[in-house]
Design a protein around this motif. Structure first.
Motif, mmCIF file in Angstrom:
data_model
loop_
_atom_site.group_PDB
_atom_site.id
_atom_site.type_symbol
_atom_site.label_atom_id
_atom_site.label_comp_id
_atom_site.label_asym_id
_atom_site.label_seq_id
_atom_site.Cartn_x
_atom_site.Cartn_y
_atom_site.Cartn_z
ATOM 1 N N GLU A 11 -3.209 5.531 0.051
ATOM 2 C CA GLU A 11 -3.840 5.837 -1.223
ATOM 3 C C GLU A 11 -5.081 4.956 -1.424
ATOM 4 O O GLU A 11 -5.016 3.743 -1.244
ATOM 5 C CB GLU A 11 -2.831 5.560 -2.342
ATOM 6 C CG GLU A 11 -3.026 6.397 -3.572
ATOM 7 C CD GLU A 11 -1.834 6.260 -4.505
ATOM 8 O OE1 GLU A 11 -1.698 5.198 -5.141
ATOM 9 O OE2 GLU A 11 -1.057 7.226 -4.577
ATOM 10 N N GLY A 12 -6.209 5.586 -1.744
ATOM 11 C CA GLY A 12 -7.441 4.853 -2.012
ATOM 12 C C GLY A 12 -8.254 4.509 -0.772
ATOM 13 O O GLY A 12 -9.244 3.790 -0.871
ATOM 14 N N GLN A 40 0.193 8.105 1.429
ATOM 15 C CA GLN A 40 -0.026 9.457 0.908
ATOM 16 C C GLN A 40 0.528 10.512 1.856
ATOM 17 O O GLN A 40 1.079 11.507 1.422
ATOM 18 C CB GLN A 40 -1.514 9.730 0.711
ATOM 19 C CG GLN A 40 -2.079 9.168 -0.550
ATOM 20 C CD GLN A 40 -3.510 9.630 -0.733
ATOM 21 O OE1 GLN A 40 -4.293 9.657 0.204
ATOM 22 N NE2 GLN A 40 -3.844 9.981 -1.955
ATOM 23 N N SER A 41 0.323 10.312 3.167
ATOM 24 C CA SER A 41 0.834 11.274 4.143
ATOM 25 C C SER A 41 1.189 10.542 5.434
ATOM 26 O O SER A 41 0.659 9.470 5.722
ATOM 27 C CB SER A 41 -0.189 12.377 4.423
ATOM 28 O OG SER A 41 -1.296 11.853 5.121
ATOM 29 N N LYS A 70 0.845 -1.198 0.000
ATOM 30 C CA LYS A 70 0.000 0.000 0.000
ATOM 31 C C LYS A 70 0.881 1.249 0.000
ATOM 32 O O LYS A 70 1.878 1.320 0.710
ATOM 33 C CB LYS A 70 -0.919 0.023 1.235
ATOM 34 C CG LYS A 70 -1.892 -1.131 1.268
ATOM 35 C CD LYS A 70 -2.805 -1.095 0.080
ATOM 36 C CE LYS A 70 -3.793 -2.235 0.097
ATOM 37 N NZ LYS A 70 -4.668 -2.237 -1.040
ATOM 38 N N LYS A 71 0.497 2.254 -0.809
ATOM 39 C CA LYS A 71 1.286 3.478 -0.913
ATOM 40 C C LYS A 71 0.812 4.508 0.108
ATOM 41 O O LYS A 71 -0.377 4.802 0.205
ATOM 42 C CB LYS A 71 1.188 4.052 -2.318
ATOM 43 C CG LYS A 71 2.121 5.215 -2.535
ATOM 44 C CD LYS A 71 2.160 5.648 -3.977
ATOM 45 C CE LYS A 71 3.159 6.776 -4.139
ATOM 46 N NZ LYS A 71 3.207 7.244 -5.515
ATOM 47 N N LYS A 106 6.018 8.955 3.758
ATOM 48 C CA LYS A 106 5.266 9.501 2.629
ATOM 49 C C LYS A 106 5.868 9.023 1.311
ATOM 50 O O LYS A 106 7.065 9.107 1.076
ATOM 51 C CB LYS A 106 5.263 11.024 2.665
ATOM 52 C CG LYS A 106 4.410 11.646 1.591
ATOM 53 C CD LYS A 106 4.373 13.144 1.703
ATOM 54 C CE LYS A 106 3.499 13.702 0.596
ATOM 55 N NZ LYS A 106 3.390 15.147 0.680
ATOM 56 N N GLN A 148 6.041 2.371 -0.111
ATOM 57 C CA GLN A 148 5.171 1.192 -0.142
ATOM 58 C C GLN A 148 5.326 0.481 1.198
ATOM 59 O O GLN A 148 6.455 0.289 1.665
ATOM 60 C CB GLN A 148 5.593 0.247 -1.261
ATOM 61 C CG GLN A 148 5.470 0.830 -2.646
ATOM 62 C CD GLN A 148 4.058 0.730 -3.194
ATOM 63 O OE1 GLN A 148 3.287 -0.132 -2.800
ATOM 64 N NE2 GLN A 148 3.724 1.616 -4.103
#
Length: 91
Positions: free
Chosen positions: A42-43, A24-25, A21-22, A60, A63
């Motif tokens: 993300e998502g 974002q913050s 999972k990436k 940030k 992965q």
């Protein structure tokens, strides 16, 4: 031989595991003797929270693999969904 994640998932029914999972913050705030880490994935609209004894370099854009369980907390009288992270590992 089972991995540590498989052992956790078998032992606790509510746990969820997500790979790759990436982030974002990533924010880090003092919480007494602990550092409260909050990441957004993300998502996903729910924040992922965990506490550690020290600050990390920012996650940030990284992965990560997460093992967590869904929870809720009250903020200004509103119930919001949060994810309580029990294990996080950077790729």
């Amino acid at each position: 031989m089972k991995s540590p994640v498989d052992k956790l998932l078998n032992k606790h029914d509510n746990l969820i595991h997500s790979d790759g999972k990436k982030v974002q913050s990533h924010t880090q705030r003092d919480d007494g003797e602990w550092i409260l880490h909050t990441i957004m994935i993300e998502g996903c609209d729910a924040p992922f929270k965990f506490r550690r004894t020290k600050k990390y370099k920012s996650l940030k854009g990284q992965q990560v693999n997460l093992t967590y369980y869904p929870d809720s907390e009250s903020v200004a009288g509103f119930e919001i969904e949060v994810m309580r992270v029990v294990r996080i590992k950077q790729h």
